[in-house]
Design a protein around this motif. Structure first.
Motif, PDB file in Angstrom:
ATOM      1  N   ARG A   5      -1.134  18.987 -31.617  1.00 32.81           N
ATOM      2  CA  ARG A   5      -0.319  17.809 -31.377  1.00 32.81           C
ATOM      3  C   ARG A   5       1.089  18.307 -31.100  1.00 32.81           C
ATOM      4  O   ARG A   5       1.531  19.275 -31.685  1.00 32.81           O
ATOM      5  N   GLU A  25      -2.086  -6.711 -32.594  1.00 26.88           N
ATOM      6  CA  GLU A  25      -2.894  -5.491 -32.476  1.00 26.88           C
ATOM      7  C   GLU A  25      -4.032  -5.601 -31.457  1.00 26.88           C
ATOM      8  O   GLU A  25      -4.222  -4.671 -30.668  1.00 26.88           O
ATOM      9  N   ARG A  29      -3.229  -2.532 -29.193  1.00 24.47           N
ATOM     10  CA  ARG A  29      -3.763  -1.307 -29.794  1.00 24.47           C
ATOM     11  C   ARG A  29      -4.330  -0.308 -28.783  1.00 24.47           C
ATOM     12  O   ARG A  29      -3.974   0.879 -28.827  1.00 24.47           O
ATOM     13  N   PRO A  30      -5.207  -0.729 -27.842  1.00 27.30           N
ATOM     14  CA  PRO A  30      -5.764   0.273 -26.920  1.00 27.30           C
ATOM     15  C   PRO A  30      -4.683   0.999 -26.123  1.00 27.30           C
ATOM     16  O   PRO A  30      -4.808   2.191 -25.843  1.00 27.30           O
ATOM     17  N   ARG A  32      -1.328   1.254 -27.027  1.00 23.18           N
ATOM     18  CA  ARG A  32      -0.478   2.030 -27.934  1.00 23.18           C
ATOM     19  C   ARG A  32      -1.159   3.341 -28.311  1.00 23.18           C
ATOM     20  O   ARG A  32      -0.517   4.382 -28.391  1.00 23.18           O
ATOM     21  N   GLU A  33      -2.460   3.294 -28.573  1.00 23.09           N
ATOM     22  CA  GLU A  33      -3.168   4.517 -28.946  1.00 23.09           C
ATOM     23  C   GLU A  33      -3.111   5.557 -27.839  1.00 23.09           C
ATOM     24  O   GLU A  33      -3.072   6.752 -28.111  1.00 23.09           O
ATOM     25  N   ARG A  34      -3.099   5.132 -26.591  1.00 25.69           N
ATOM     26  CA  ARG A  34      -3.069   6.056 -25.457  1.00 25.69           C
ATOM     27  C   ARG A  34      -1.661   6.421 -25.017  1.00 25.69           C
ATOM     28  O   ARG A  34      -1.428   7.547 -24.566  1.00 25.69           O
ATOM     29  N   ASP A  36       1.656   5.258 -26.644  1.00 22.35           N
ATOM     30  CA  ASP A  36       2.818   5.150 -27.527  1.00 22.35           C
ATOM     31  C   ASP A  36       2.719   6.257 -28.574  1.00 22.35           C
ATOM     32  O   ASP A  36       1.891   6.181 -29.481  1.00 22.35           O
ATOM     33  N   ALA A  39       2.226   5.616 -32.418  1.00 23.70           N
ATOM     34  CA  ALA A  39       0.941   5.156 -32.954  1.00 23.70           C
ATOM     35  C   ALA A  39       0.155   6.316 -33.557  1.00 23.70           C
ATOM     36  O   ALA A  39      -0.535   6.149 -34.565  1.00 23.70           O
ATOM     37  N   ALA A  40       0.262   7.496 -32.971  1.00 27.61           N
ATOM     38  CA  ALA A  40      -0.446   8.673 -33.487  1.00 27.61           C
ATOM     39  C   ALA A  40       0.069   9.100 -34.859  1.00 27.61           C
ATOM     40  O   ALA A  40      -0.609   9.825 -35.576  1.00 27.61           O
ATOM     41  N   ARG A 166       2.868  11.751 -41.123  1.00 25.73           N
ATOM     42  CA  ARG A 166       2.561  10.346 -40.828  1.00 25.73           C
ATOM     43  C   ARG A 166       3.605   9.436 -41.466  1.00 25.73           C
ATOM     44  O   ARG A 166       4.268   9.814 -42.426  1.00 25.73           O
TER      45      ARG A 166
END
Length: 189
Positions: A5, A25, A29-30, A32-34, A36, A39-40, A166
């Motif tokens: 990462r 969400e 969500r889909p 943001r996960e890719r 943003d 989000a990770a 995190r």
């Protein structure tokens, strides 16, 4: 198995104050996960009240009590997300009414002027729910806009702490109420 990462854009001990928006969400969500990076690191869909806030080591029982009282003076509210906005390279949802989020930010920044929003980089506070960070955002915007509007309820402000890997919620402050709930084991204030 380890995953590589990129280095975190956040520093251990940083804190933030956010309004979590779980109702948004399903729409974001889909994306943001890719697209943003936050989000990770465990950041949910939200509108930022103040980032960065005080270093974690500075947050004691007095600061928690002051935050509880400050947010108790602001009523809970409904936020509607019916359109997208853009910063350079960033796609976000625009909350309406924006003024309620701005009022929260201004109240915290007035009490802790040593913690200006976004380190004082911007002249104006523009509340937003980040969806994607990248180059070609037009296709993402079309997909997200097709799922709007979203209605969310701003009921509390969460104090989040970055542990080096995190973001984690540490305390939750109800809007319009005198109670505030610490999450997880009680910190040693």
């Amino acid at each position: 198995m380890t995953t590589s990462r990129t280095p975190s854009p956040f520093a251990a001990g940083e804190t933030s104050l956010i309004v979590k928006l779980p109702e948004a969400e399903p729409i974001v969500r889909p994306w943001r996960e890719r697209f943003d990076p936050s989000a990770a690191y465990g950041v949910p869909a939200h509108v930022t009240v103040l980032y960065p806030f005080l270093e974690h080591a500075r947050i004691d029982a007095r600061v928690v009590a002051e935050l509880r009282g400050l947010f108790a003076g602001h009523a809970a509210f409904e936020a509607r997300f019916a359109r997208c906005g853009r910063f350079p390279g960033i796609l976000y949802l625009v909350p309406e009414p924006e003024a309620r989020f701005v009022a929260l930010t201004e109240a915290v920044a007035a009490r802790w002027p040593e913690a200006p929003p976004y380190r004082g980089q911007f002249d104006e506070v523009i509340p937003h729910l980040t969806v994607a960070d990248g180059e070609d955002l037009d296709a993402v915007e079309r997909q997200v806009a097709a799922g709007l509007p979203a209605v969310a309820h701003a009921r509390s402000v969460s104090l989040e702490v970055f542990d080096g890997e995190r973001w984690h919620p540490e305390a939750e402050f109800a809007l319009g109420e005198q109670s505030g709930e610490l999450l997880g084991p009680k910190p040693s204030y």
